[in-house]
Motif scaffolding. Structure first.
Motif, mmCIF file in Angstrom:
data_model
loop_
_atom_site.group_PDB
_atom_site.id
_atom_site.type_symbol
_atom_site.label_atom_id
_atom_site.label_comp_id
_atom_site.label_asym_id
_atom_site.label_seq_id
_atom_site.Cartn_x
_atom_site.Cartn_y
_atom_site.Cartn_z
ATOM 1 N N LYS A 71 53.248 -24.316 -55.183
ATOM 2 C CA LYS A 71 54.221 -24.180 -56.269
ATOM 3 C C LYS A 71 55.474 -23.471 -55.773
ATOM 4 O O LYS A 71 55.421 -22.347 -55.283
ATOM 5 N N VAL A 72 56.625 -24.113 -55.926
ATOM 6 C CA VAL A 72 57.885 -23.600 -55.384
ATOM 7 C C VAL A 72 58.263 -22.266 -56.017
ATOM 8 O O VAL A 72 58.705 -21.338 -55.331
ATOM 9 N N SER A 73 58.090 -22.139 -57.326
ATOM 10 C CA SER A 73 58.463 -20.896 -58.003
ATOM 11 C C SER A 73 57.627 -19.717 -57.511
ATOM 12 O O SER A 73 58.119 -18.582 -57.440
ATOM 13 N N LEU A 74 56.377 -19.959 -57.149
ATOM 14 C CA LEU A 74 55.530 -18.881 -56.629
ATOM 15 C C LEU A 74 55.949 -18.497 -55.210
ATOM 16 O O LEU A 74 55.938 -17.318 -54.851
ATOM 17 N N LYS A 75 56.352 -19.472 -54.425
ATOM 18 C CA LYS A 75 56.898 -19.174 -53.097
ATOM 19 C C LYS A 75 58.122 -18.264 -53.222
ATOM 20 O O LYS A 75 58.274 -17.287 -52.489
ATOM 21 N N THR A 76 58.993 -18.595 -54.170
ATOM 22 C CA THR A 76 60.196 -17.797 -54.389
ATOM 23 C C THR A 76 59.842 -16.382 -54.822
ATOM 24 O O THR A 76 60.434 -15.402 -54.354
ATOM 25 N N PHE A 77 58.869 -16.261 -55.712
ATOM 26 C CA PHE A 77 58.424 -14.952 -56.187
ATOM 27 C C PHE A 77 57.928 -14.099 -55.021
ATOM 28 O O PHE A 77 58.266 -12.906 -54.913
ATOM 29 N N LEU A 78 57.137 -14.670 -54.127
ATOM 30 C CA LEU A 78 56.582 -13.912 -53.007
ATOM 31 C C LEU A 78 57.673 -13.433 -52.049
ATOM 32 O O LEU A 78 57.560 -12.365 -51.458
ATOM 33 N N VAL A 79 58.732 -14.226 -51.923
ATOM 34 C CA VAL A 79 59.875 -13.781 -51.130
ATOM 35 C C VAL A 79 60.612 -12.657 -51.864
ATOM 36 O O VAL A 79 60.928 -11.615 -51.290
ATOM 37 N N ASP A 80 60.865 -12.856 -53.155
ATOM 38 C CA ASP A 80 61.605 -11.869 -53.946
ATOM 39 C C ASP A 80 60.907 -10.521 -53.972
ATOM 40 O O ASP A 80 61.554 -9.476 -53.888
ATOM 41 N N ILE A 81 59.601 -10.544 -54.091
ATOM 42 C CA ILE A 81 58.878 -9.282 -54.253
ATOM 43 C C ILE A 81 58.583 -8.610 -52.914
ATOM 44 O O ILE A 81 58.077 -7.481 -52.868
ATOM 45 N N GLY A 82 58.944 -9.266 -51.823
ATOM 46 C CA GLY A 82 58.869 -8.622 -50.523
ATOM 47 C C GLY A 82 57.592 -8.872 -49.737
ATOM 48 O O GLY A 82 57.397 -8.294 -48.667
ATOM 49 N N PHE A 83 56.734 -9.766 -50.224
ATOM 50 C CA PHE A 83 55.481 -10.058 -49.510
ATOM 51 C C PHE A 83 55.752 -10.679 -48.146
ATOM 52 O O PHE A 83 55.166 -10.285 -47.137
ATOM 53 N N HIS A 84 56.654 -11.638 -48.110
ATOM 54 C CA HIS A 84 56.962 -12.309 -46.848
ATOM 55 C C HIS A 84 57.561 -11.338 -45.833
ATOM 56 O O HIS A 84 57.219 -11.377 -44.647
ATOM 57 N N SER A 85 58.447 -10.472 -46.299
ATOM 58 C CA SER A 85 59.091 -9.526 -45.395
ATOM 59 C C SER A 85 58.091 -8.535 -44.812
ATOM 60 O O SER A 85 58.134 -8.204 -43.626
#
Length: 290
Positions: A71-85
């Motif tokens: 889900k694209v919106s969940l991918k965006t959320f994980l980036v926004d909330i700093g999980f990817h970083s």
């Protein structure tokens, strides 16, 4: 080992998520796959539990891989909330904390950091109309909450993140540590052990004003935050050991749940309503009102 996460990675599915945490922690497998491909939503609680599980596996020398959500919106959320970083999963630009949108990116914190409590209070103050006195009280309460981790959990590291959902009119905040848990902390203090039968008793006692495992004055953090959640008709939930206590002030009830698997540590989650009009203030704060 392959860990398949559910569609909703939230506190409503805490038993499932903590079972996955225990499976990953106790496995003899050398490699673990964290599969979010079928997941459709994560909350700050879900993000912190996923982070705690991955970190626990890294500490045990496990090789970890990650299947991202479709889900694209969940991918965006994980980036926004700093999980990817935090886990260096992408080369995307790091999005800074955004007070106006109510995002406090996922942090692994070591020791007491008063700036975090101040920033979280500023985020709450931007989303909800609170008086200067209440602002000060919330900042002290959040500081004490983090101080409790450093003083009582037996570890120094903990996790923090917050996210605002404008469409739901909510700000969600989560703080968690992997320490000894509330029951053992209070037991070791030798002040309350005769009154404690289980983790639920320990959680309820710890959220009572004036109760603290430290010898000096304390015990204001959770009780003041719980009081604000009650007036705001929000929520507060604490999971520690095999106990889960959920104050759902928006529904006028308190729920207790026994966890099928323990979480050796403490998770504190808040839901603050941001769509309510009016001013929140401390009792007796007349100077500001008049």
């Amino acid at each position: 080992m392959h860990l398949q996460y559910p569609k909703r990675v939230s506190i409503a599915f805490s038993n499932t998520i903590i079972r996955l945490y225990n499976r990953a922690k106790n496995t003899i497998d050398d490699e673990i796959i964290f599969d979010l491909s079928r997941s459709e939503s994560l909350t700050p609680f879900g993000v912190i539990m996923l982070t705690s599980t991955i970190d626990e596996c890294f500490r045990r020398g496990k090789k970890c891989s990650y299947l991202e959500p479709a889900k694209v919106s969940l991918k965006t959320f994980l980036v926004d909330i700093g999980f990817h970083s935090l886990f260096h999963l992408s080369t995307d630009d790091i999005i800074p904390d955004r007070m106006q949108t109510g995002t406090f990116q996922l942090r692994r914190v070591k020791g007491l950091d008063a700036l975090i409590a101040e920033t979280l209070t500023e985020i709450i103050g931007h989303q909800v109309n609170i008086s200067p006195g209440l602002n000060y009280s919330l900042r002290l309460s959040l500081t004490e909450l983090m101080t409790n981790v450093v003083d009582h959990s037996g570890i120094q590291d903990y996790y923090v993140c917050a996210y605002t959902y404008p469409e739901r009119g909510q700000l969600r905040l989560c703080i968690a540590d992997g320490g000894m848990g509330i029951l053992r902390s209070l037991y070791l203090s030798k002040k309350f052990k005769l009154n404690l039968r289980n983790s639920h008793d320990a959680i309820i006692l710890a959220s009572t004003e004036g109760v603290s495992a430290r010898p000096s004055r304390g015990g204001l953090g959770l009780s003041h935050l719980k009081g604000f959640a009650k007036v705001n008709e929000g929520q507060m939930c604490i999971i520690s050991g095999r106990g889960k206590v959920f104050w759902k002030y928006d529904q006028g009830k308190i729920m207790k749940q026994k966890m099928t698997k323990p979480f050796i540590g403490t998770i504190v989650k808040f839901v603050i309503n941001t769509d309510k009009e009016g001013l929140y203030f401390l009792v007796g704060e007349k100077d500001f009102l008049f």
